[in-house]
Motif scaffolding. Sequence first.
Motif, short mmCIF file in Angstrom:
data_model
loop_
_atom_site.label_atom_id
_atom_site.label_comp_id
_atom_site.label_asym_id
_atom_site.label_seq_id
_atom_site.Cartn_x
_atom_site.Cartn_y
_atom_site.Cartn_z
N LEU A 22 0.83 -1.21 0.00
CA LEU A 22 0.00 0.00 0.00
C LEU A 22 0.86 1.26 0.00
O LEU A 22 0.58 2.22 -0.73
CB LEU A 22 -0.92 -0.01 1.23
N ALA A 23 1.90 1.27 0.83
CA ALA A 23 2.77 2.44 0.91
C ALA A 23 3.43 2.72 -0.43
O ALA A 23 3.57 3.88 -0.84
CB ALA A 23 3.82 2.24 1.99
N LYS A 24 3.83 1.68 -1.15
CA LYS A 24 4.47 1.86 -2.45
C LYS A 24 3.49 2.36 -3.50
O LYS A 24 3.89 2.80 -4.57
CB LYS A 24 5.14 0.56 -2.90
N GLN A 25 2.19 2.28 -3.20
CA GLN A 25 1.17 2.80 -4.10
C GLN A 25 0.58 4.13 -3.60
O GLN A 25 -0.47 4.57 -4.07
CB GLN A 25 0.06 1.76 -4.28
N GLY A 26 1.29 4.75 -2.65
CA GLY A 26 0.90 6.08 -2.21
C GLY A 26 -0.22 6.13 -1.20
O GLY A 26 -0.83 7.20 -1.00
N ILE A 27 -0.51 5.02 -0.52
CA ILE A 27 -1.61 4.95 0.43
C ILE A 27 -1.07 5.13 1.85
O ILE A 27 -0.08 4.51 2.23
CB ILE A 27 -2.36 3.61 0.31
N ALA A 309 -4.16 -5.44 -1.70
CA ALA A 309 -3.48 -4.14 -1.67
C ALA A 309 -3.80 -3.29 -2.90
O ALA A 309 -4.12 -2.10 -2.78
CB ALA A 309 -1.97 -4.34 -1.54
N TRP A 310 -3.71 -3.86 -4.10
CA TRP A 310 -3.91 -3.03 -5.28
C TRP A 310 -5.37 -2.59 -5.40
O TRP A 310 -5.67 -1.50 -5.92
CB TRP A 310 -3.45 -3.74 -6.55
N ASP A 430 1.17 -1.29 -11.14
CA ASP A 430 0.08 -0.74 -11.95
C ASP A 430 -0.37 -1.78 -12.97
O ASP A 430 0.25 -2.83 -13.14
CB ASP A 430 0.56 0.52 -12.67
N TRP A 431 -1.45 -1.46 -13.65
CA TRP A 431 -1.91 -2.26 -14.78
C TRP A 431 -0.87 -2.17 -15.90
O TRP A 431 -0.16 -1.17 -16.03
CB TRP A 431 -3.24 -1.74 -15.31
N LEU A 476 -2.75 -7.10 -17.87
CA LEU A 476 -2.34 -7.64 -16.57
C LEU A 476 -2.79 -6.72 -15.45
O LEU A 476 -2.64 -5.50 -15.54
CB LEU A 476 -0.82 -7.82 -16.50
N ARG A 477 -3.31 -7.31 -14.40
CA ARG A 477 -3.66 -6.57 -13.20
C ARG A 477 -2.39 -6.15 -12.47
O ARG A 477 -1.29 -6.66 -12.77
CB ARG A 477 -4.49 -7.46 -12.27
N PRO A 478 -2.49 -5.24 -11.51
CA PRO A 478 -1.29 -4.83 -10.77
C PRO A 478 -0.64 -5.96 -9.99
O PRO A 478 0.54 -5.84 -9.63
CB PRO A 478 -1.82 -3.74 -9.83
#
Length: 516
Positions: A22-27, A309-310, A430-431, A476-478
């Motif tokens: 989550l942190a790596k995705q800015g959450i 997470a994604w 990401d996708w 492809l999904r994340p």
Amino acid sequence: MDRYDVLIAGAGPTGMVLALSLAKQGIRVCIVDKADGPGTTSRAMAVQARTLELYRPLGLAEEVAAAGRPNPCINLWVRGKRRAQLSLRDAGARLTPYPYVLIYPQDAHEQLLVRHLEAAGVAILRRTELAGFEEMGDYVLARLRRASGDDLQVEARYLAGCDGARSTVRRQLGTGFGGGTYDHLFYVADVQSRGPAANGEIHLSLETSDFVIFLGYDDSGRGRLVGTIRDAHGDADALSFNDVSHRAMASLGLEVEQVHWFSTYRVHHRVTDHYRKGRAFLLGDAAHVHSPAGGQGMNTGIGDAVNLAWKLAAVVRGDASDSLLDTYEQERIAFARKLVDTTDRLFSFVTAESGFADFMRTRIAPMFASAAYGIGPVREMIFRILSQTTISYHDSPLSSGAAGRVHGGDRLPWVLREGLDNYAPPGRIDWQVHVYGEAYPDLRAWCDRHGMILREFDWGAEHDEAGFARNAGYLLRPDGYVALCDPGASAQALEDYFCELDYRRFRMCQPGPAAL
């Protein structure tokens, strides 16, 4: 009052991987745990190939693989002789960059995750536990209890229960935990040993109903013993290694020279009824527990974390509607139920007490295993099951289409061709769209317009062997699973997919009634 996007209860591997992803995705995340620090004993040992694959976008895979011991073989022993051997490298070499079981003690694993969390700006609130929570419409109000005795209130849009088999989150949600508890008392021991099995590989004894497996840490006899204790009387905490039957160990040709630590525990086989209720989710042991047969538990929890997470990140950012989060339970609970059933049957077989069971274990099973391991497709299937690379989401509403032998919901087939690895992570979680061959101009233009990662691979025989169709489009999904397969590789297919999904970031249409 502090406010977060996601509050995570429990800082074991599942909770930490969820927080890191989550942190790596800015959450913005808050993770709490009642312990003083990471674990100090090597509990879960096996890191499966699929976990290492999922670790690549998080920047963990190569460091974890280098820190652990790749274990290339599983050996079956009866009456002091090795009766069968499965070479994991042979079985998995065409399937994954990691054709082995990685032996990596959980204490070291947790310390590594803590370092990566700190580098991502996430500090674990230690000696702090979730005491209760209440859903307040569009957020969760949680009460945290510190070891000092004072309480702290925090708000979060979502709550993730990664707090183990006695989960506070699960109990308050009331989602049930159907199953049972094995009659057998398990032991686990960190030992120094010698003998033919002290060679750093995995060894399983089928000598008696006293299940025992040895996982080697190194070539000099250090390793982990896991087994059962028969006829345990009195207080389990008072038992020692001297109370363990050494017959099964002797059948491995294993002599224990020193016991570094020893513990006993009971094992449950349970799955919760629901993985989601409102704004709260259950992951890892809070959602499913089972026997240690196969080394699947921690890996399954990590798979839960990466899957959720994604989706949480997309919803928190406003890219997708909240209903995307319903697919977490749809995709993960079926696998957990199957896993619990499979490990239960396997454990029941190796621990059954009867003359017929002994005959099956000591005569039939090794003969069957030896013959089966000699057949290439059977070897591969055994490896796929053990490594969790068989996990797919074909029945998910996120999965669509087929191109070549690849279907929506599949784990992306791995291909290494001329030094190009199609699992090499992009710059962000990401996708992405893969084309094995050449992408059409309209697809390139659509990806440019929407900021979609597009990767083109020069077509080769390896791609055909893996099941891809030339010039087809694979969305492809994340988390690296195939969402959409389109033989025509058209931009319109992507537009239609995201419109139906109501994934706002990529759609340019108004969602119809079929949207999630």
